[in-house]
Scaffold this active site. Structure first.
Site, mmCIF file in Angstrom:
data_model
loop_
_atom_site.group_PDB
_atom_site.id
_atom_site.type_symbol
_atom_site.label_atom_id
_atom_site.label_comp_id
_atom_site.label_asym_id
_atom_site.label_seq_id
_atom_site.Cartn_x
_atom_site.Cartn_y
_atom_site.Cartn_z
ATOM 1 C CG ASP A 99 2.092 -2.353 -2.874
ATOM 2 O OD1 ASP A 99 3.286 -2.081 -3.101
ATOM 3 O OD2 ASP A 99 1.610 -2.387 -1.730
ATOM 4 C CD GLU A 104 0.813 5.836 0.443
ATOM 5 O OE1 GLU A 104 0.951 5.277 1.547
ATOM 6 O OE2 GLU A 104 1.607 5.705 -0.497
ATOM 7 C CG ASP A 154 6.383 1.688 1.142
ATOM 8 O OD1 ASP A 154 5.568 2.179 0.346
ATOM 9 O OD2 ASP A 154 6.306 0.514 1.565
HETATM 10 C C1 GLC Z 1 4.398 -1.691 0.689
HETATM 11 C C2 GLC Z 1 5.266 -1.272 -0.482
HETATM 12 C C3 GLC Z 1 6.034 -2.460 -0.992
HETATM 13 C C4 GLC Z 1 6.862 -3.060 0.143
HETATM 14 C C5 GLC Z 1 5.956 -3.430 1.304
HETATM 15 C C6 GLC Z 1 6.749 -3.904 2.518
HETATM 16 O O1 GLC Z 1 3.404 -2.552 0.271
HETATM 17 O O2 GLC Z 1 4.522 -0.677 -1.499
HETATM 18 O O3 GLC Z 1 6.856 -2.087 -2.059
HETATM 19 O O4 GLC Z 1 7.534 -4.182 -0.315
HETATM 20 O O5 GLC Z 1 5.182 -2.314 1.690
HETATM 21 O O6 GLC Z 1 7.618 -2.936 2.947
#
Ligand code: GLC
Length: 828
Positions: A492, A420, A417
């Protein structure tokens, strides 16, 4: 001589300066004026193409395959540079070059490239001499570093592609930017999102072509936005480097694109099951309670996720000492319950003395630095952090090895995650430096491939450590080629009805960009849901998407099947079960996709790009799952939907009602009934419901055959679902073909070393005149009359969905035959 006086008596250097000042345009005008190429100066035939020197620019034409040509355009000289997206070089391909006064022609078996000599302009044609795409008079231009190629808009031209992009299926009239972005709760028209796949297709007058711009800087695509002359693609810097694909179908163009950028490796079977996520299930007791509740309630599920709170202070490769004090035991317990565990791993490594990842990364010089050599620090979940430079092979190996502890603990899936890369403030400095396998580049070049390289490093590391087991990798940010390493989810999203349909369009489009293993946060991540029903509808739609996971933000209401009342729970359960009955069908599609690059969730445009109706806003959300099933998704507050039936006749799977090709129908679709249709002439495979994929299903396979004029076939595939033994022939594969003209179903001789785990197959004949008996290998078998529609197997107990299954006098014949025999046919 340097200082000799000229006849004017002036110092020549001064003369030059004065001349420049008085005769040329101001410097700023020179920079801002677009420059392009003029006439050809020299062309040379090369082993696999052509090089052209011209006024203002040079071109390299490289023939990759008969239908794939690469064009590289340089302002000066020629240079080599690496690509992280393309993993295959040119194949030996036949082509001819001829020349006239006006132009040079390069012809392969599939296309013709015509290059006019004065000025240099490129036109691509098919072998019938029809124009596929031609340069605008602007051709390729530079303004400063920014390079743009302009193509004439063709009459009625439509555009599809670019992967994870909001907006309509037909992208005509719009423009898009590729710059991977952290966009929590993004709006339904927002651009850019998390993923960049600079690849699109143009469609006009029964012709199709594809263009992939392989440049990782910020890129822009304009499909006739704010102008009526051109479509264009541009990069902020770097070279103009694009691949042109000429095939007559979307499928063909995707084949060309994925032959360059690669295919998805077959994922572990368990990753096709239902996956439950939350930010965060913590502490460990809570995780176990979730898993147990699934089993108590008999709702199938395979995967549970640990979001950032499982870590100690959000430090990657650690466990929270109190809340997850015995991770190995926890994972064992979850395994016992039939759950696989996936953990989140972000790229940011906390700046903290004594923390192993921090110390190692600094000591071994593996993190991103500023141009002055100072380690860059950006703020993310663990506070100030360093960022691994995944374009450095040394970093990738180190990072890959860091998964050892997690793998030993029993983790089999890794969720990448914030790659980017995201930082608080969202302005990762341009002047940070990246290794690029020794080529060295700035953040401007690295940004869009950071997620791709992180996924690569995670995949390669985990694969090595898991010693023959297939890892599951999920990523948020990505670039073309990510399918080689990871599944992708759309980040998200927001918990409202518009996002159910936006999500479908995003996934449809990602499939057209060569990424088949895709999904959304079911239920919506950001914000509170607008209603209880939202979850019910969303999970029913999600049950037909390749990656099937519910997830939600911390602080919001729980996001699981039982948190929205009994009715929604029953709906969720029914659709999850339905998904589980379709796993053999789905897994076979995954296998096909891993060899052909085809999407699993398919926009209608995949099969019928020239049917204007598939672009209609009313129908553009409809999608195919594999070839045989079509889903018409709708919002939770809608009860009716107008459905279009493209290409062939279709059956309503709840009633077996036949709907004719090209027709439209308003379909009643309350929350309990998601419109699903089966293609006339197709074959759909099902199994009985299991609670998780490690539970052995019954030895009977269900084979639904839907009568139709043209018939169809299905490549049935099985393997151990877990290892790479299939690469050595340990699989079972057979073609199941329905041949209407012969009134026959043919089951080919299986290939592969493996025996099928299914002994029998129950053939369910839909839409046929009463078939009372069938012949199987010289024997006559009597059929039974049984009402067994496609959702039935999932609805063995009471469920609200069952109320919509309606016989309406439809006869369905069934017969059970032996699945283990070699080639055989069932005829009537
Ligand atoms: C980011 C991710 C989400 C995750 C959050 C906390 O917003 O896109 O899926 O739950 O981080 O890790």
């Amino acid at each position: 001589m340097m200082h000799a006086k000229s006849r004017t008596g002036l110092n020549p250097l001064l003369f030059v300066i004065l001349f420049a000042v008085f005769t040329s345009e101001p410097i700023f005008a020179q920079i801002l004026k677009p420059s392009t190429f003029g006439k050809i100066l020299k062309s040379t035939q090369e082993e696999n193409g052509l090089t052209i020197l011209s006024e203002g620019a040079n071109i390299q034409v490289i023939v990759y395959r008969p239908a794939t040509i690469r064009i590289r355009i340089f302002k000066t000289g020629f240079a080599d540079s690496l690509s992280y997206a393309v993993v295959k070089g040119p194949e030996k391909t036949k082509f001819q070059i001829s020349e006239t006064q006006e132009s040079i022609r390069l012809v392969t078996d599939s296309l013709e490239l015509r290059i006019s000599k004065d000025p240099v302009r490129l036109t691509f044609l098919n072998r019938k001499g029809e124009i596929l795409s031609e340069d605008e008079t602007f051709s390729t231009q530079w303004i400063g570093q920014k390079v743009t190629t302009y193509k004439k808009l063709q009459p009625g031209e439509k555009f599809i592609g670019l992967g994870e992009k909001t907006g309509s299926l037909n992208r005509f009239g719009n423009a898009y930017t590729n710059w991977n972005s952290d966009v929590p709760g993004y709006s339904i028209g927002q651009d850019p999102l998390y993923v960049s796949t600079p690849f699109f297709m143009g469609i006009h007058s029964k012709n199709l072509y594809g263009i992939f711009l392989d440049n990782t800087y910020k890129t822009e695509f304009n499909f006739g936005a704010s102008n009526r002359r051109f479509s264009s693609f541009s990069a902020e810097a770097g070279e103009m480097n694009y691949y042109f694909f000429a095939r007559s179908s979307v499928q063909g163009i995707l084949e060309e694109y994925t032959s360059l950028t690669g295919k998805m490796p077959l994922p572990p079977f368990w990753s096709l099951g239902y996956q439950q996520c939350r930010w965060s299930y913590t502490p460990d007791k809570e995780v176990k309670r979730m898993a147990e509740t699934f089993r108590e309630k008999e709702i199938p599920a395979d995967v549970i996720y640990l979001d950032i709170d499982y870590m100690d202070n959000f430090k990657v490769f650690t466990w929270h000492p109190k809340n997850f004090s015995k991770p190995k035991e926890l994972l064992q317990d979850l395994k016992q319950l039939g759950f696989h565990t996936v953990v989140i791993i972000d790229p940011g490594v906390k700046v903290e003395k004594g923390y192993h990842a921090y110390e190692e990364g600094r000591a071994q010089d593996l993190f991103v630095k500023y141009s002055d050599g100072d380690f860059y620090q950006g703020e993310v979940w663990p506070s100030w952090s360093h960022f691994p430079d995944f374009t450095n092979p040394k970093t990738r190996i180190w990072w890959g090895e860091k998964f050892q502890g997690l793998v030993e603990t029993g983790v089999r899936g890794f969720w990448n995650d914030m790659n980017e890369p995201a930082t608080w403030g969202q302005r990762y400095p341009d002047n940070t430096m990246f290794n690029f396998e020794g080529e060295i580049g700035t953040h401007l070049r690295a940004h869009n491939i950071y997620g791709l390289q992180m996924s690569r490093s995670t995949y390669e590391g985990a694969k090595k450590l898991m010693k023959g087991e297939r890892p599951f990798i999920l990523t948020r940010a990505a670039f073309s080629g990510v399918q080689r390493y990871s599944a992708v989810w759309t980040g998200d999203n927001a918990a409202n009805d518009d996002h159910i349909l936006l999500g479908v369009r995003l996934l449809n489009s990602m499939g057209l960009a060569g990424i088949p293993f895709v999904g959304v946060d079911i239920g919506g991540f950001n914000g509170e849901k607008s209603s209880q029903d939202l979850f019910g509808r969303w999970i029913s739609v999600g049950a037909f998407s390749p990656f099937f996971r519910a997830h939600s933000m911390r602080g919001t209401r729980e996001n699981d099947p039982w948190s929205y009342g009994e009715h929604v729970e029953m709906i969720s359960k029914a659709f999850i079960k339905w998904r589980y009955t379709l796993l053999p069908y789905l897994y076979s599609q995954f296998e096909e996709s891993s060899t052909t690059g085809a999407p699993i969730q398919r926009s209608l445009v995949y099969k019928t790009p020239f049917d204007p109706k598939v672009y209609d806003w009313a129908f553009e959300n409809q999608f195919l799952l594999g070839d045989a099933l079509m889903i018409a998704p709708l919002k939770s507050n809608e009860q009716y939907i107008r459905v279009y039936f493209p290409e062939t006749d279709w059956y309503d799977v709840y009633t077996d009602e036949l709907l004719s090709a090209g027709s439209e129908k308003i379909v009643f679709a309350p929350l309990e009934k998601l419109p699903v249709f089966a293609r006339a002439g197709s074959v759909v495979i099902q199994q009985n419901v299991v609670m998780h994929t490690t539970e052995t299903p019954s030895d009977t396979l269900y084979l639904h055959v839907y009568n139709g004029m043209s018939g169809g076939s299905f490549n049935y595939y099985e393997d151990d679902g877990l290892t790479y033994n299939f690469e050595n022939g340990d699989f079972f594969k057979r073609v199941i073909e329905f041949i209407p003209s012969k009134k026959q179903i043919l089951l080919s001789k299986p290939i592969g070393k493996r025996n099928s785990q299914r002994k029998k197959v129950k053939v369910i004949l839909h839409g046929f005149e009463n078939i009372r008996a069938v012949k199987v290998g010289g024997k006559t078998l009597k059929t039974a009359e049984e009402f067994l529609p496609l959702p039935m197997r999932a609805m063995e107990e009471w469920s609200p969905v069952k109320n919509f299954l309606n016989l309406k006098g439809k006869k369905i014949s069934t017969v059970i035959v032996d699945f283990q025999s070699d080639e055989f046919s069932i005829s009537w």
